[in-house]
Scaffold this active site. Structure first.
Site, PDB file in Angstrom:
ATOM      1  N   ALA A   1       0.870  -1.187   0.000  1.00 16.89           N
ATOM      2  CA  ALA A   1       0.000   0.000   0.000  1.00 16.89           C
ATOM      3  C   ALA A   1       0.909   1.242   0.000  1.00 16.89           C
ATOM      4  O   ALA A   1       0.793   2.136   0.848  1.00 16.89           O
ATOM      5  CB  ALA A   1      -0.965  -0.006   1.170  1.00 16.89           C
TER       6      ALA A   1
ATOM      7  N   HIS B   1       6.927   5.911   1.501  1.00 17.91           N
ATOM      8  CA  HIS B   1       7.760   4.753   1.122  1.00 17.91           C
ATOM      9  C   HIS B   1       8.715   5.125  -0.012  1.00 17.91           C
ATOM     10  O   HIS B   1       9.874   4.708  -0.028  1.00 17.91           O
ATOM     11  CB  HIS B   1       6.880   3.596   0.635  1.00 17.91           C
TER      12      HIS B   1
ATOM     13  N   SER C   1       0.382   7.646   5.490  1.00 15.04           N
ATOM     14  CA  SER C   1       0.255   6.319   6.082  1.00 15.04           C
ATOM     15  C   SER C   1      -0.591   5.466   5.145  1.00 15.04           C
ATOM     16  O   SER C   1      -1.532   5.978   4.514  1.00 15.04           O
ATOM     17  CB  SER C   1      -0.445   6.429   7.439  1.00 15.04           C
ATOM     18  N   SER C   2      -0.271   4.179   5.090  1.00 16.83           N
ATOM     19  CA  SER C   2      -1.073   3.279   4.250  1.00 16.83           C
ATOM     20  C   SER C   2      -2.511   3.242   4.743  1.00 16.83           C
ATOM     21  O   SER C   2      -3.431   2.950   3.989  1.00 16.83           O
ATOM     22  CB  SER C   2      -0.489   1.863   4.292  1.00 16.83           C
TER      23      SER C   2
END
Ligand code: PAF
Length: 283
Positions: free
Chosen positions: A32, A37, A187-188
């Site tokens: 995700a 990331h 955030s995922s």
């Protein structure tokens, strides 16, 4: 980009890099993927010859079965993003690859008080689950450096401790939090917010930024009260904890003189979604 769906394929890809004397940077993820990331991937490609990412939703670090079930899974998009951002190898193991012996009676790590505060107190077993998978991934990937986001501030402290305890020859590189334009930490889990919750969630970081300014003229206790009351006053938000801690042992400080580097860490329930964030007060 080489996609390795099992350990043997990964071993082959890693052996080839090692044989060519290449340095390896590693970005472990649960997929995700978002710009946070990608900032880790970019840092790795800038600092290492080869970048390896892993995508594995690690069941043993979820203390809440519903959180595991609803954790976003977007493998195709993740792979495309990694490829565009020059990731060289991606490891996408199955549960059986990471836990061939099953998920009962797994090893137990002891991180002392590091794992009993904040996330550790509210998510029992979480950090042991993180440590188990990170150690196994580090053993497989044999990277020179691993890149972790500072949003999971306590996780970074735990991973550094893991590396020390197990004498793993790897350098842990903490990287800055990446935020949306309204300040919400990426955030995922953000994709699980409703449109209304997403708007209100911006108040988490906005409050932390206001608290940073307030810290110049107010006591630790006053800043704590401010953060908890301000966030709880937003209808969709409920603070699970907010603590102001030193950055090494993660113990609560009573005064701004108690440590050289002081961080404020918060966990907030936004409807059914639990988000964490932090800001540095003193560095
Ligand atoms: O931060 C995460 O995404 C996970 O905790 C990690 C480090 C990939 C371990 O599963």
């Amino acid at each position: 980009m080489i996609i390795c769906t099992n350990k043997n394929a990964l071993f082959q890809a890693i052996d080839k890099c090692k044989a060519q004397g290449k340095t390896i940077g590693f970005v472990p993820t649960m997929g995700a993927l978002h710009a946070g990331h990608i900032s880790l991937i970019n840092r790795s490609t800038a600092e290492c010859d080869t970048t390896v990412a892993s995508i594995f939703v690690n069941p043993v670090q979820f203390n809440n079965p519903n959180d595991l079930q609803t954790y976003p899974r977007t493998l195709e998009t993740d792979l495309a993003l990694l490829e565009t951002n020059n990731c060289d190898i991606v490891f996408v193991p199955q549960v059986e690859d990471m836990y061939p012996e099953g998920m009962q009676n797994l090893e137990h790590y002891n991180f002392g008080t590091l794992e009993t505060v904040m996330e550790g107190a509210f998510r029992p077993g979480h950090f042991n689950g993180v440590a188990i998978v990170v150690k196994r991934l580090f053993d497989l990937v044999q990277a020179d450096k691993a890149f972790f986001g500072d949003k999971d501030f306590q996780q970074v402290a735990i991973v550094k401790q893991l590396v020390q305890q197990c004498t793993i020859p790897i350098q842990i590189i903490p990287c800055p939090i990446v935020r949306e334009s309204d300040g919400l930490a990426m955030s995922s889990r953000n994709v699980r917010l409703t449109a209304d919750e997403r708007i209100q969630a911006a108040q988490i970081s906005q409050t932390l930024f206001a608290a940073q300014k307030m810290a110049k003229t107010h006591s630790v206790q006053e800043v704590k009260n401010f953060v908890i009351q301000t966030i709880n006053a937003v209808p969709a938000l409920e603070v699970e904890y907010f603590d102001i801690v030193d950055d090494t042992y993660l113990q609560s400080v009573q005064s701004w003189d108690d440590a050289e580097r002081i961080v404020g860490c918060v966990a907030v329930n936004v409807g059914a979604v639990r988000l964490i964030d932090n800001v540095v007060f003193l560095s």
